[in-house]
Design a protein around this motif. Structure first.
Motif, PDB file in Angstrom:
ATOM      1  N   LEU A  28       0.802  -1.171  -0.016  1.00  0.00           N
ATOM      2  CA  LEU A  28      -0.002  -0.151  -0.231  1.00  0.00           C
ATOM      3  C   LEU A  28       0.866   1.267  -0.018  1.00  0.00           C
ATOM      4  CD1 LEU A  28      -2.820  -0.939   2.536  1.00  0.00           C
ATOM      5  CD2 LEU A  28      -2.996  -0.885   0.204  1.00  0.00           C
ATOM      6  N   GLU A  29       0.229   2.386  -0.440  1.00  0.00           N
ATOM      7  CA  GLU A  29       1.018   3.536  -0.559  1.00  0.00           C
ATOM      8  C   GLU A  29       0.954   4.075   0.879  1.00  0.00           C
ATOM      9  OE1 GLU A  29      -0.151   6.285  -3.623  1.00  0.00           O
ATOM     10  OE2 GLU A  29       0.157   4.576  -5.078  1.00  0.00           O
ATOM     11  N   MET A  30       1.998   5.251   1.139  1.00  0.00           N
ATOM     12  CA  MET A  30       1.917   5.839   2.355  1.00  0.00           C
ATOM     13  C   MET A  30       0.607   6.584   2.603  1.00  0.00           C
ATOM     14  SD  MET A  30       3.863   6.407   5.181  1.00  0.00           S
ATOM     15  CE  MET A  30       5.357   6.458   4.896  1.00  0.00           C
ATOM     16  N   SER A  31       0.044   6.979   1.718  1.00  0.00           N
ATOM     17  CA  SER A  31      -1.181   8.014   1.974  1.00  0.00           C
ATOM     18  C   SER A  31      -2.362   7.255   2.231  1.00  0.00           C
ATOM     19  CB  SER A  31      -1.434   8.940   0.653  1.00  0.00           C
ATOM     20  OG  SER A  31      -1.799   7.736  -0.346  1.00  0.00           O
ATOM     21  N   VAL A  32      -2.273   5.729   1.890  1.00  0.00           N
ATOM     22  CA  VAL A  32      -3.358   4.897   2.249  1.00  0.00           C
ATOM     23  C   VAL A  32      -3.032   4.139   3.711  1.00  0.00           C
ATOM     24  CG1 VAL A  32      -4.699   2.707   1.537  1.00  0.00           C
ATOM     25  CG2 VAL A  32      -4.005   4.599   0.092  1.00  0.00           C
ATOM     26  N   ALA A  33      -1.786   3.756   3.951  1.00  0.00           N
ATOM     27  CA  ALA A  33      -1.414   3.154   5.026  1.00  0.00           C
ATOM     28  C   ALA A  33      -1.480   3.754   6.438  1.00  0.00           C
ATOM     29  CB  ALA A  33       0.146   2.578   4.877  1.00  0.00           C
ATOM     30  N   VAL A  34      -0.834   4.974   6.266  1.00  0.00           N
ATOM     31  CA  VAL A  34      -1.217   5.845   7.519  1.00  0.00           C
ATOM     32  C   VAL A  34      -2.596   6.175   8.082  1.00  0.00           C
ATOM     33  CG1 VAL A  34      -0.809   8.156   8.486  1.00  0.00           C
ATOM     34  CG2 VAL A  34       0.973   6.929   7.097  1.00  0.00           C
ATOM     35  N   PRO A  35      -3.493   6.305   7.224  1.00  0.00           N
ATOM     36  CA  PRO A  35      -4.907   6.438   7.791  1.00  0.00           C
ATOM     37  C   PRO A  35      -5.551   5.077   8.071  1.00  0.00           C
ATOM     38  CG  PRO A  35      -4.732   7.762   5.593  1.00  0.00           C
ATOM     39  CD  PRO A  35      -3.291   7.045   5.650  1.00  0.00           C
ATOM     40  N   LEU A  36      -5.313   4.090   7.371  1.00  0.00           N
ATOM     41  CA  LEU A  36      -5.773   2.939   7.982  1.00  0.00           C
ATOM     42  C   LEU A  36      -5.279   2.419   9.312  1.00  0.00           C
ATOM     43  CD1 LEU A  36      -5.622   0.529   4.688  1.00  0.00           C
ATOM     44  CD2 LEU A  36      -7.526   1.396   5.887  1.00  0.00           C
ATOM     45  N   ALA A  37      -4.019   2.598   9.496  1.00  0.00           N
ATOM     46  CA  ALA A  37      -3.345   2.093  10.761  1.00  0.00           C
ATOM     47  C   ALA A  37      -3.728   3.338  11.810  1.00  0.00           C
ATOM     48  CB  ALA A  37      -1.796   2.510  10.860  1.00  0.00           C
ATOM     49  N   SER A  38      -4.125   4.595  11.466  1.00  0.00           N
ATOM     50  CA  SER A  38      -4.484   5.387  12.626  1.00  0.00           C
ATOM     51  C   SER A  38      -6.025   5.157  12.974  1.00  0.00           C
ATOM     52  CB  SER A  38      -4.368   6.937  12.036  1.00  0.00           C
ATOM     53  OG  SER A  38      -5.239   7.027  10.858  1.00  0.00           O
ATOM     54  N   THR A  39      -6.670   4.527  12.171  1.00  0.00           N
ATOM     55  CA  THR A  39      -8.077   4.110  12.617  1.00  0.00           C
ATOM     56  C   THR A  39      -7.996   3.007  13.584  1.00  0.00           C
ATOM     57  OG1 THR A  39      -8.248   2.462  10.700  1.00  0.00           O
ATOM     58  CG2 THR A  39      -9.127   4.683  10.238  1.00  0.00           C
ATOM     59  N   VAL A  40      -6.846   2.268  13.671  1.00  0.00           N
ATOM     60  CA  VAL A  40      -6.815   1.289  14.926  1.00  0.00           C
ATOM     61  C   VAL A  40      -6.478   1.850  16.077  1.00  0.00           C
ATOM     62  CG1 VAL A  40      -5.654  -0.940  15.623  1.00  0.00           C
ATOM     63  CG2 VAL A  40      -6.347  -0.507  13.235  1.00  0.00           C
ATOM     64  N   ALA A  41      -5.605   2.991  15.818  1.00  0.00           N
ATOM     65  CA  ALA A  41      -5.272   3.732  17.228  1.00  0.00           C
ATOM     66  C   ALA A  41      -6.485   4.552  17.777  1.00  0.00           C
ATOM     67  CB  ALA A  41      -3.842   4.645  16.663  1.00  0.00           C
ATOM     68  N   VAL A  42      -7.095   5.092  16.776  1.00  0.00           N
ATOM     69  CA  VAL A  42      -8.216   5.987  17.329  1.00  0.00           C
ATOM     70  C   VAL A  42      -9.425   4.908  17.973  1.00  0.00           C
ATOM     71  CG1 VAL A  42     -10.247   7.272  16.514  1.00  0.00           C
ATOM     72  CG2 VAL A  42      -7.902   7.719  15.727  1.00  0.00           C
ATOM     73  N   GLY A  43      -9.333   3.654  17.445  1.00  0.00           N
ATOM     74  CA  GLY A  43     -10.250   2.914  17.979  1.00  0.00           C
ATOM     75  C   GLY A  43      -9.852   2.528  19.441  1.00  0.00           C
ATOM     76  N   LEU A  44      -8.590   2.078  19.561  1.00  0.00           N
ATOM     77  CA  LEU A  44      -8.052   1.977  20.927  1.00  0.00           C
ATOM     78  C   LEU A  44      -8.611   3.187  21.670  1.00  0.00           C
ATOM     79  CD1 LEU A  44      -4.708   0.387  20.012  1.00  0.00           C
ATOM     80  CD2 LEU A  44      -6.362  -0.792  21.251  1.00  0.00           C
ATOM     81  N   MET A  45      -8.055   4.080  21.435  1.00  0.00           N
ATOM     82  CA  MET A  45      -8.446   5.620  22.367  1.00  0.00           C
ATOM     83  C   MET A  45      -9.876   5.490  22.514  1.00  0.00           C
ATOM     84  SD  MET A  45      -6.016   8.462  21.194  1.00  0.00           S
ATOM     85  CE  MET A  45      -5.896   8.163  19.289  1.00  0.00           C
ATOM     86  N   GLY A  46     -10.693   5.286  21.569  1.00  0.00           N
ATOM     87  CA  GLY A  46     -12.359   5.433  21.779  1.00  0.00           C
ATOM     88  C   GLY A  46     -12.673   4.196  22.686  1.00  0.00           C
ATOM     89  N   HIS A  47     -11.929   3.096  22.837  1.00  0.00           N
ATOM     90  CA  HIS A  47     -12.333   2.038  23.763  1.00  0.00           C
ATOM     91  C   HIS A  47     -11.929   2.310  25.073  1.00  0.00           C
ATOM     92  CE1 HIS A  47     -12.432  -2.015  25.606  1.00  0.00           C
ATOM     93  NE2 HIS A  47     -13.164  -2.214  24.657  1.00  0.00           N
ATOM     94  N   ALA A  48     -10.822   3.003  25.201  1.00  0.00           N
ATOM     95  CA  ALA A  48     -10.488   3.291  26.377  1.00  0.00           C
ATOM     96  C   ALA A  48     -11.300   4.398  27.017  1.00  0.00           C
ATOM     97  CB  ALA A  48      -8.939   3.650  26.497  1.00  0.00           C
ATOM     98  N   MET A  49     -11.730   5.427  26.407  1.00  0.00           N
ATOM     99  CA  MET A  49     -12.447   6.412  26.781  1.00  0.00           C
ATOM    100  C   MET A  49     -14.006   6.127  27.020  1.00  0.00           C
ATOM    101  SD  MET A  49     -10.897  10.032  25.019  1.00  0.00           S
ATOM    102  CE  MET A  49     -11.344   9.478  23.649  1.00  0.00           C
TER     103      MET A  49
END
Length: 79
Positions: A28-49
């Motif tokens: 995958l290109e960088m412009s696709v890989a970073v947003p996909l990976a950030s959705t997991v990080a945001v999901g972790l934060m949302g679960h914790a909050m």
């Protein structure tokens, strides 16, 4: 012993960097890989909050049923 929130704080950058690298090596290109990976990080934060939110401990003993007004009436303010 590490608590749930310590693990979440460690997993946020680990998931962002690790999944980005995994997606990049997967083609995958960088412009696709970073947003996909950030959705997991945001999901972790949302679960914790919101799902597993930290809550205040309930006081033990006979004071658990008292209202704020009753508690303040027994402790007059000093002026």
């Amino acid at each position: 012993m590490a608590s749930y929130y310590d693990l979440v704080l460690g997993l946020i950058p680990l998931s962002l960097a690790g999944l980005t690298a995994l997606f990049l090596t997967g083609g995958l290109e960088m412009s696709v890989a970073v947003p996909l990976a950030s959705t997991v990080a945001v999901g972790l934060m949302g679960h914790a909050m919101f799902v597993n939110a930290p809550v205040a401990a309930v006081p033990q003993g006979g004071n658990a049923g008292r209202t704020a007004e009753a508690a303040s009436a027994t402790h007059p303010t000093t002026e």
